[in-house]
Design a protein around this motif. Sequence first.
Motif, PDB file in Angstrom:
ATOM      1  N   THR A 120      21.535  11.910  72.279  1.00 48.87           N
ATOM      2  CA  THR A 120      20.370  11.188  72.918  1.00 48.87           C
ATOM      3  C   THR A 120      20.002   9.985  71.945  1.00 48.87           C
ATOM      4  O   THR A 120      19.862   9.878  70.979  1.00 48.87           O
ATOM      5  N   VAL A 121      20.308   8.900  73.007  1.00 45.97           N
ATOM      6  CA  VAL A 121      20.151   7.569  72.242  1.00 45.97           C
ATOM      7  C   VAL A 121      19.414   6.739  73.278  1.00 45.97           C
ATOM      8  O   VAL A 121      18.979   7.243  74.422  1.00 45.97           O
ATOM      9  N   PHE A 122      19.161   5.725  73.005  1.00 46.62           N
ATOM     10  CA  PHE A 122      18.031   4.780  73.709  1.00 46.62           C
ATOM     11  C   PHE A 122      18.884   3.971  74.717  1.00 46.62           C
ATOM     12  O   PHE A 122      19.646   3.121  74.388  1.00 46.62           O
ATOM     13  N   ASN A 161      19.722   0.022  68.926  1.00 46.93           N
ATOM     14  CA  ASN A 161      19.704   1.526  68.650  1.00 46.93           C
ATOM     15  C   ASN A 161      19.732   1.901  67.074  1.00 46.93           C
ATOM     16  O   ASN A 161      18.903   2.308  66.454  1.00 46.93           O
ATOM     17  N   LEU A 162      20.689   0.923  66.286  1.00 48.31           N
ATOM     18  CA  LEU A 162      20.726   1.109  65.021  1.00 48.31           C
ATOM     19  C   LEU A 162      19.734   0.652  64.278  1.00 48.31           C
ATOM     20  O   LEU A 162      19.108   0.981  63.228  1.00 48.31           O
ATOM     21  N   MET A 163      19.337  -0.704  64.834  1.00 46.95           N
ATOM     22  CA  MET A 163      18.197  -1.459  64.139  1.00 46.95           C
ATOM     23  C   MET A 163      16.885  -0.285  63.943  1.00 46.95           C
ATOM     24  O   MET A 163      16.252  -0.367  63.101  1.00 46.95           O
ATOM     25  N   LEU A 164      16.479   0.604  65.215  1.00 45.54           N
ATOM     26  CA  LEU A 164      15.454   1.276  65.296  1.00 45.54           C
ATOM     27  C   LEU A 164      15.419   2.378  64.324  1.00 45.54           C
ATOM     28  O   LEU A 164      14.426   2.801  63.783  1.00 45.54           O
ATOM     29  N   ALA A 165      16.718   2.677  63.974  1.00 47.04           N
ATOM     30  CA  ALA A 165      17.104   3.834  62.959  1.00 47.04           C
ATOM     31  C   ALA A 165      17.140   3.364  61.540  1.00 47.04           C
ATOM     32  O   ALA A 165      16.907   4.337  60.724  1.00 47.04           O
ATOM     33  N   LEU A 166      17.318   2.266  61.270  1.00 46.58           N
ATOM     34  CA  LEU A 166      17.420   1.822  59.783  1.00 46.58           C
ATOM     35  C   LEU A 166      16.121   2.103  58.991  1.00 46.58           C
ATOM     36  O   LEU A 166      15.091   1.936  59.663  1.00 46.58           O
ATOM     37  N   LYS A 167      16.606   2.615  57.947  1.00 48.05           N
ATOM     38  CA  LYS A 167      15.570   3.024  57.112  1.00 48.05           C
ATOM     39  C   LYS A 167      14.341   2.001  56.875  1.00 48.05           C
ATOM     40  O   LYS A 167      14.889   0.614  56.768  1.00 48.05           O
ATOM     41  N   GLY A 168      13.213   2.107  56.567  1.00 46.76           N
ATOM     42  CA  GLY A 168      12.256   1.116  56.553  1.00 46.76           C
ATOM     43  C   GLY A 168      10.994   1.544  56.746  1.00 46.76           C
ATOM     44  O   GLY A 168      10.741   2.445  57.027  1.00 46.76           O
ATOM     45  N   MET A 180      23.138   6.516  63.839  1.00 41.69           N
ATOM     46  CA  MET A 180      21.670   6.547  63.985  1.00 41.69           C
ATOM     47  C   MET A 180      21.250   7.294  62.664  1.00 41.69           C
ATOM     48  O   MET A 180      20.530   6.977  61.981  1.00 41.69           O
ATOM     49  N   LEU A 181      21.772   8.270  62.768  1.00 44.55           N
ATOM     50  CA  LEU A 181      21.410   9.183  61.473  1.00 44.55           C
ATOM     51  C   LEU A 181      21.747   8.569  59.981  1.00 44.55           C
ATOM     52  O   LEU A 181      21.032   8.615  59.256  1.00 44.55           O
TER      53      LEU A 181
END
Lengths: 538, 436, 409, 248
Positions: free
Chosen positions: D93-95, D103-110, D162-163
């Motif tokens: 399940t990815v965007f 996709n990665l940007m939305l997953a980045l810790k922050g 993403m994880l």
Amino acid sequence: MNLFRAIGLTLLFLLATLSSSGASEADLRGIIAKFATAKGFSEIGAVVHELAAIGDPAVERPLAALADGNLYVRKVDSLVFAGKEAGETVQLSDPLSGEASGEAAKDDITKIKVNNTLRRVIRDALGTLTLGAKDPAVRIAAADTMFKTPDAANIGPLDTAIANESVASVKALLEQARAASVLVSDRPDADKLAAVALIGARGDRDAVSLLTSVEANSADAVKQAATAAIANINSTLAFWDAGQNIWYGISLGSVLLLAAIGLAITFGVMGVINMAHGEMVMLGAYTTFVVQQVIRTSFPDLFDWSLVIALPLAFLVSALVGLIIERGVIRFLYGRPLETLLATWGVSLILQQAVRSIFGPTNQEVGNPSWMSGSFNVGQLAITWNRLWILVFALTVFAVLLYVMKRTPWGLQMRAVTANRRMAASMGIRTPWVDALTFALGSGIAGIAGVALSQIDNVSPNLGRGYIIDSFMVVVFGGVGNLWGTLVGAFSLGIVNKFLEPYAGAVLGKIVVLVLIILFIQKRPRGLFALKGRAVEA
Amino acid sequence: MRGNFSTITKMFSASVVAAGLLMSAPAKAADDTIKVGILHSLSGTMAISETTLKDAMLMLIDEQNAKGGLLGKKLEAVVVDPASNWPLFAEKARELISKDKVAAVFGCWTSVSRKSVLPVFSELDNILFYPVQYEGEESERNVFYTGAAPNQQAIPAVDYLMSEDGGSVKRWVLEGTDYVYPRTTNKILEAYLKAKGVAAEDIMVNYTPFGFSDWQTEVSAIKKFGSAGKKTAVVSTVNGDANVPFYKELGNQGIKAEDIPVMAFSVGEEELAGLDTAPLVGHLAAWNYFESVDTPENKKFIADWHKFIKNDKRTTNDPMEAHYIGFNMWVKAVEKAGTTDPDKVIDAMIGVSVPNLTGGYSTMMPNHHITKPVLIGEIQADGQFETVSRTPGLVMGDEWSDYLPDSKDLISDWRAPLSCGNFNVATGKCGGKGTN
Amino acid sequence: MSGRFFAAGADRRIAITIFILLAAAVIVPLLNLAVSPTSTFYVPSYIVALTGKYLCYALLALALDLVWGYCGILSLGHGAFFALGGYAMGMYLMRQIGSRGVYGNPILPDFMVFLNYKELPWFWYGFDHFWFAGLMVLAVPGLLAFVFGWFAFRSRVTGVYLSIITQAMTYALLLAFFRNDMGFGGNNGLTDFKDILGFNVQADATRSALFAASAVTLALAVFVTWAIVGSKYGKLLMAVRDAESRTRFLGWRAENVKLFAFTVSAVMAGIAGALYVPQVGIINPGEFEPANSIEVVVWAAVGGRGTIVGPIIGALLVNAGKSWFTGVLPEFWLFALGGLFVAVTLLLPKGIIGMWDSWRGNARALRAASIAEEAGTDADVTPPAKIVRSAATKPGDWSAASPEPQPAE
Amino acid sequence: MSKSNTILYLDGVSVSFDGFRAINSLSLVLDKGEMRAIIGPNGAGKTTMMDIVTGKTRPDEGEVFFDGQVDLTKHDEAEIAMMGIGRKFQKPTVFESHTIEENLMLALKGPRSIFPALFHRRSTAETRQIDDILGIIRLGDKRNELAANLSHGQKQWLEIGMLLAQDPKLLLVDEPVAGMTDAETEETARLLKDIARDHSVIVVEHDMHFVRELGVKVTCLHEGSVLSEGTLDFVSADERVVEVYLGR
């Protein structure tokens, strides 16, 4: 005091004293002839009383004709006739004997006008005359009339009638009518107390109505007894009121169920947001109209069967239109339910306007067959036949649908296709065909709902619009895809609505129901009968 | 990117500008015709009532043309569909006046549609003929009210019910749809009944929403209210669609006209056409016209109507008569003024008198309302009304009710020098109650 | 999936739109006021009023698109926010009538006078000030959306359930505002306005000013929407649309993401309503009609949802068509309108803009590929997927592009 | 048993759906830094267990603790994710309408609230992190590609990426190699082993080769509870395991 009543009292008194002496036919004709010259309702009323005072059962015919607006005066010779309209002419007959006396053009005769007040006078007058009628129904009507218009002068005739009465139920009514008359007479209080007790036992609104006026017009013991009897009846009626609310709720629920059940298939099972659902209902109603038109013009005897004949036709018409919509539009939109919303919205506009162009924008008349007219009482609860039949019908449709879905191969295929289209296809089910038929089934059911709804609502191009929102509410509230949910949803919304209505009013009641639905969906985001578990979300 | 740019620009400006220009292309009005606007909903909820009026207007215009037109020119009907959408009424009125340059507009049914177009008519100075009975409390220079004001319908109706002929009613249910006409009418009636000595507990007022269809509770409440030992009647201002289920429920619950008559102000022949009226015989309606009225004018009108609409079953009704009167008045006023210029016609209208269909003459009064007889009819089994009472003379429409505290001092007179729709006789000033 | 392909042209497209709107805000009033009525360039006043009204509709469609196109929330109740904004403005305009009402009552609007109100209901206080009314235009729809969304999104009401309860919301408001006892004028609503900020609402100059205000507001809204959609939040919004549970497991609060968009959208709708009312001269409960809200969805769909320009074009075209048809084909226009909806959904499933984009697809794909190459990436660009009529997917799926599939079972 | 040194602690957890017991007093303990493989036939309750850990499903009874002290049953998905539990779904399940980079940007810790997201500008540190992850998941050359255009295996990797971007303490990985070629499977195993060096990981997988490749402790679930636990060899030698896999 009302003039009519005053005349009535005097004349009835005459009747009571002189009734033994029958009048000659010539006398009767003489009085009837006065209709020709009577001006205004009060003069006509006076003639009616004169006729009634004769006490001859023969006056029933002219009076009944008058009440029905079927008494005419011929312009040339000022003779009075009973008449029956037949197109542009009127079939005339003798008012007393009923013998045919030719016909006349409408322009050559004048109708003797009646209004409500006169009709009531005639009804009351006929009441006393028909106490001895052969037909028990007529005697019941007479007793009923006399109960509602009590009169001391009635006691005598009623005593005679009670003595001669053989049917127990009629006898009870006559006794109540007599009791009512006793209460307005100057009989001793003991008689009156007995009468209050008798009427108190009747226990309905008419009894309250009568006792209220007794309460206001008497003193001491009778007054107290009346007050007590009223309180007693009212407490019973309060109980019946709750029952009445439940019944009204169930009845509204059955209407909602009928309106929603087709949608439970097209929307609930197939996932098509079918905004044209209401128009399918409308098509069913119009089919009923057309069937009745044909029957009225060609087979008037079959009128009571019109709804039964209309049912399969309405199903076919709506199902066919549904099939065309499915094949022409919706099949391209599976998997995109939101687009089905838009497309079916467009279809609904087209269907509405099409009906408007063909049948005109005005309401069409759909009659009630005799077995769906009127009401009967269960205790103090008046249940109208059409509502009862609609309830029975709604439940039948539900049961049949449930059977089709759960117990037939077609239902199995339908559920298989909904559950997993690809798998179903690979197992040899012709999925497009199943889709089309399912949609047609849902539409067809909406069509037969239209047959039922034509009995209680307008048959106009706007018919469907009135039901579409409620239908969606019911299906969503009950839980999409669950027929039982739709059933429970419809009835619970109906009952809640009807319990709120007396307190909050119709508008506020409906608003409260909508807010409750919104809140309920927060609590159970997938409706009443949602499936729980992993499968819900992919 | 250029292709993209230009095409997007085109698409965008096409929609902005084409939107307007599509319509702005001024319809080339032939100079030898006079245009008449018809502003009745042909779709949506009100189509059921208004479509008939559009057809009636077309018939009247046809007939006038057959008589040689007006001022030597042919009349041309411009029909638009405001689709039961109130803001659209205003838009369409503006279109009729600005683009089609009509000389007068015949239209509207609901009060809200009239309210919506009022500013347009006063801004663009044109004439509206409004053919439906309404709540009053209004008199505009640009509007001629050919329907009944409350005193031309409600009050004579209640008078009849209180009379001996009407059954000497003592207890009243005022049942209405929740909108301005029933609210105002019931306010007036309540004040009137109380002035006549009816106690507050003998009046029950209830409102239901538009298009209400489940009348079980309401009808049983009426039954209950009516069982208090006094003669009871229902005065119904229930609107349009909701009437059919209302009457069906009345019939089924066995409420007979002899016991509890229902007097309706919004139920005409058209509404009855959708009903089996046999169980309803004796229920009443108050109008200024019934199809059953036996006059030569009416016979001709009905015959013409059947011929025009090509259907012998179609009924005529009160608002149609109102248009008949209004249209003839307009024709006469235009002939009198010698022009279709609205200002001149508005002035010429006052005092114009034309035959109505009930055997008399209706006159346009200075308050822009007309004189009419008031008829009370009982429903017959054939779906027609039988006139059971008729006011002895003509009743003049009273725009400002005498029974509402804030309007009883107001009068309207559009003749110079007063020229005021809300003149206050107490303060002697135009402009309502003023600051007090 | 053409998202990125027109992304290349999207910014330019936004700029053009804003430019056209601003230009219209200047030019149309000029052509109306400064040009002689006989000139070919003259824009008649009623066209100004009409297009002004369309621009308000366009703003409403844009507001809906923010939640539907970008967040997958199909609101069937956006008309309610529009109407509430309109009522707030209408109440201000009513108070401005002052003693010029027919009864000359300086405080009470006419409808209150004849319904025997003795004093102004409390909720009418403050509306004699424009700033207060302006605040309410934003606050009332915003607050309603916030409260409604707060509950709905936290309870994870989604898809068709959400659509139906938004419809229930507007329907309940419709019934409520129809009640005369509510103190909002019942069915007649608020009407007979005289002044806005001291200017006569019927004057041509005021009309032109309102038109310009609508155009500028719409331009601003386009800009704001574009900024929102382009931000990281915007990406998140679409992420929620496409895979809500994934965003949750990444630690985002999907309900807040939706709530923000829903509230912003409601405020935009409210502003649209507030601009609409002085231009049409009436606000009444009819605006709450569920059918109106559905029509807004239709505009967005016709223009192309999930694009910023699409809903605007859709709103303008459908309404222009409606105005035109109701005049030219009064008896048959519903056939035309109904047919249009069916045709658009069948033939242009992504709306006019989407259709345009996929039509330009191949050329763009090539361009995109070359851009990708310049950026040093692999030129393996599959041509954009044809608009597939995925007849094979099962009915009951919520929407191809929309978030969680919702089996009807 | 002490919770103190565990990253995940489940004790006596049960949950049922409409009468069906999906999880039946399940107890499972994962030590910090441990990688565990979970196997079991269909319907054994593997995914439901993950639903419980990530807060999607509330257990009817039992204890679920993260990091020795946090009671996970009291928190919802977003909170649990913020605590440091990442989850990869069974179905990747990815965007899909976003690029890989987005996709990665939305997953980045922050920060995970709305307004920072609204006014967010990408920092160089973030760009570097994204570059790193793109390198790890071998999608560096597709950073501007729409996720929808990735192959099935690539989507799996993106999701794992993403994880990683989330930088969780515990990763729950559901069937990471479903639909992958053998080569890809090997790659994935290597990737997971890399990850396991500084994260705790639970892998649910059917593919026994892959599990063997991982070489970690294995838990076999059946009908919602633990059937057997130990090395793969031990578990696969267990008769009951053989029985449930092969049927009676």
